[in-house]
Scaffold this motif. Structure first.
Motif, PDB file in Angstrom:
ATOM      1  N   MET A   1      66.905  58.141  56.078  1.00  0.00           N
ATOM      2  CA  MET A   1      67.637  57.564  55.255  1.00  0.00           C
ATOM      3  C   MET A   1      68.912  58.314  54.479  1.00  0.00           C
ATOM      4  O   MET A   1      70.020  57.977  54.243  1.00  0.00           O
ATOM      5  N   ARG A   2      68.600  59.812  54.754  1.00  0.00           N
ATOM      6  CA  ARG A   2      69.739  60.426  54.344  1.00  0.00           C
ATOM      7  C   ARG A   2      71.114  60.310  55.429  1.00  0.00           C
ATOM      8  O   ARG A   2      72.172  60.238  54.948  1.00  0.00           O
ATOM      9  N   ALA A   4      71.544  57.558  57.036  1.00  0.00           N
ATOM     10  CA  ALA A   4      72.044  56.375  56.852  1.00  0.00           C
ATOM     11  C   ALA A   4      73.001  56.299  55.600  1.00  0.00           C
ATOM     12  O   ALA A   4      73.950  55.946  55.787  1.00  0.00           O
ATOM     13  N   PHE A   5      72.735  57.028  54.596  1.00  0.00           N
ATOM     14  CA  PHE A   5      73.539  57.172  53.529  1.00  0.00           C
ATOM     15  C   PHE A   5      74.896  57.749  53.900  1.00  0.00           C
ATOM     16  O   PHE A   5      75.972  57.209  53.313  1.00  0.00           O
ATOM     17  N   ALA A 119      67.457  56.549  64.584  1.00  0.00           N
ATOM     18  CA  ALA A 119      66.161  56.174  63.864  1.00  0.00           C
ATOM     19  C   ALA A 119      65.107  55.736  64.977  1.00  0.00           C
ATOM     20  O   ALA A 119      64.015  56.027  64.698  1.00  0.00           O
ATOM     21  N   ARG A 123      61.752  52.632  63.529  1.00  0.00           N
ATOM     22  CA  ARG A 123      62.500  52.720  62.044  1.00  0.00           C
ATOM     23  C   ARG A 123      63.778  52.004  61.688  1.00  0.00           C
ATOM     24  O   ARG A 123      64.193  52.023  60.727  1.00  0.00           O
ATOM     25  N   ARG A 126      64.001  49.072  58.784  1.00  0.00           N
ATOM     26  CA  ARG A 126      64.227  49.441  57.217  1.00  0.00           C
ATOM     27  C   ARG A 126      65.638  50.071  57.097  1.00  0.00           C
ATOM     28  O   ARG A 126      66.286  50.061  55.810  1.00  0.00           O
ATOM     29  N   VAL A 127      66.163  50.922  58.053  1.00  0.00           N
ATOM     30  CA  VAL A 127      67.334  51.854  57.858  1.00  0.00           C
ATOM     31  C   VAL A 127      68.388  50.801  58.051  1.00  0.00           C
ATOM     32  O   VAL A 127      69.376  50.815  57.024  1.00  0.00           O
ATOM     33  N   VAL A 130      69.568  48.891  54.759  1.00  0.00           N
ATOM     34  CA  VAL A 130      70.698  49.261  53.941  1.00  0.00           C
ATOM     35  C   VAL A 130      72.037  49.612  54.511  1.00  0.00           C
ATOM     36  O   VAL A 130      72.944  49.135  53.725  1.00  0.00           O
ATOM     37  N   ASN A 311      64.462  45.222  52.868  1.00  0.00           N
ATOM     38  CA  ASN A 311      63.789  46.444  53.264  1.00  0.00           C
ATOM     39  C   ASN A 311      62.363  46.514  53.215  1.00  0.00           C
ATOM     40  O   ASN A 311      61.712  47.345  54.244  1.00  0.00           O
ATOM     41  N   SER A 365      70.884  41.587  58.090  1.00  0.00           N
ATOM     42  CA  SER A 365      69.892  42.821  58.499  1.00  0.00           C
ATOM     43  C   SER A 365      69.055  42.459  59.576  1.00  0.00           C
ATOM     44  O   SER A 365      68.609  43.178  60.622  1.00  0.00           O
TER      45      SER A 365
END
Length: 451
Positions: A1-2, A4-5, A119, A123, A126-127, A130, A311, A365
């Motif tokens: 997630m980091r 992805a951000f 990912a 995974r 969910r990623v 976002v 998500n 998504s």
């Protein structure tokens, strides 16, 4: 997630800049003493540069590695932003917007492909939920941010605002985004394909823009030439023994074809609506750019809430279920705008936009998740380039087509401007129905994730 951000920062920056200038067209025309028709090229040139850059993103990521290409793209985008702020004429601003667009066009497909590789299939659902919300928020937040900046600062800040965001993205990416090795098998660059695909798309979009402007001769030449070049690329892509820039066979592989159709129509619906509504608010109701932006904000809120739901459910729900429900919500949120001539209250407008935003989050998504979990890892960069290209082209083609419809309805309706916009929104409803037809070919069950 980091990770992805960090990668979302680049996509967000590029997406916002595609729309943030739209509210400043009048200001820029006055600053440089240019006509509205001339200064409109500030937006058109950026779009054409984006369309030109996207097809090459897959080959660049394969050849040099996704992280390196992404960082270079951010650098090119920031260089273009700084040059735009230093522009001394309309011509120089248009040229610098091309530089900016070349970097901005590489950021979304490169970032998505890089994230998908990092990912992994287990995974990515969910990623990607976002990441996928950013293209939905950009058309809403861009005009709002542009109106706010022009209210308190000079026009240069429409471009300077990118510098701190881009600098933070580069810093975080060097620390937190791992290196993904280039493809083991290095293929030569498809020169013939690039000479046909990117210019063909740019000429087609240019021709469609001319249709919206009423220039029939230029429109006819542009559309015919663009379609001919794209047809030539398709023949080349099917016959060549080398790896084409974008493989046309991808669109024949289920569920890629249905996913591609859904993204094209979604792009047309999102950007088309974000073209029609601000125009109606400012010309039909006399609202300022800031007031129009505030009235559009509920769509962004709905998209954010929809992302939370997706998500939590994307790994367990069938893709077709999510997408069909999303399209149904988009249609439900669009139908009220076909009644603008009856006087749609602001509260009803805000509610309809929130429903639209929620539904759009349920479409993008799952569609991208379908592709990224069912395609071989080594083909992800080129698949990402194809998906982003279709979304971009869908947005530009949809906007141009709706502009032509709006002009026709304004001529037919005369002084009844709300009725002309209401008629045009029936075409947006038609796009939603077309997307629903494509969604029926999506998988009924989710794919088993592989480590």
């Amino acid at each position: 997630m980091r990770v992805a951000f960090v990668l979302v920062l680049g996509t967000f920056m590029a997406g916002i800049d595609a729309t943030i200038v739209s509210v400043g067209i009048g200001t820029l025309a006055g600053e440089f003493g240019a006509s509205v028709a001339e200064i409109q090229w500030v937006s058109t040139a950026y779009l054409l540069a984006v369309v030109t850059a996207v097809p090459a993103s897959g080959w660049l990521a394969d050849r040099f590695g996704g992280r390196r290409v992404w960082l270079v793209a951010v650098g090119v985008f920031l260089l273009g932003s700084a040059l735009c702020a230093l522009a001394w004429s309309a011509t120089s601003l248009i040229v610098f917007r091309v530089v900016q667009g070349l970097g901005g066009g590489l950021l979304p497909p490169t970032g998505q492909a890089l994230l998908a590789r990092i990912a992994g299939p287990a995974r990515i659902g969910r990623v990607i939920s976002v990441v996928a919300v950013v293209p939905l928020l950009s058309p809403v937040l861009g005009p709002l941010a542009g109106g706010g900046l022009l209210a308190v600062a000079s026009w240069q800040w429409l471009f300077l605002v990118n510098l701190p965001i881009g600098a933070a993205a580069v810093l975080f990416a060097r620390r937190h985004v791992p290196v993904v090795a280039p493809a083991a098998r290095r293929t030569p660059f498809d020169v013939r394909g690039a000479a046909l695909l990117s210019p063909g798309l740019a000429v087609l979009v240019f021709g469609l823009t001319a249709v919206a402007d009423g220039d029939t001769v230029t429109a006819a030449v542009g559309v015919v030439a663009g379609v001919a070049m794209l047809a030539g690329f398709t023949v080349h892509g099917l016959r060549t023994r080398r790896t084409p820039l974008i493989d046309p066979r991808l669109f024949a592989r289920p569920p890629f074809g249905a996913a591609a159709l859904a993204l094209v129509v979604l792009g047309a619906s999102v950007f088309g609506t974000m073209f029609l509504l601000p125009l109606y608010f400012q010309t039909g109701r006399g609202l300022s750019a800031w007031e129009a932006g505030l009235l559009l904000a509920p769509q962004g809120l709905g998209a954010a809430l929809g992302t939370v739901l997706v998500n939590r459910t994307i790994d367990g729900a069938a893709p077709r279920t999510l997408v069909v429900m999303g399209i149904a919500l988009v249609l439900a949120g669009t139908v009220p705008f076909t009644q603008l001539h009856h006087g749609l209250p602001d509260l009803a407008t805000a509610g309809a936009l929130a429903v639209r935003g929620f539904g759009m989050a349920m479409i993008s998504s799952p569609v991208m998740n379908i592709v990224y979990t069912r395609i071989e890892p080594e083909r992800i960069p080129r698949a990402s380039a194809a998906l982003n290209l279709l979304n971009t082209v869908g947005g530009s083609v949809g906007t141009a087509a709706l502009a032509v419809v709006l002009q026709d309805r304004l001529s037919a309706r005369g002084q009844d401007v709300p009725a002309a916009f209401a008629d045009t929104f029936w075409w947006v409803v038609g796009l939603g129905v077309l997307a629903a037809v494509g969604a029926t070919r999506l998988p009924r069950t989710r794919a088993a994730a592989k480590s």
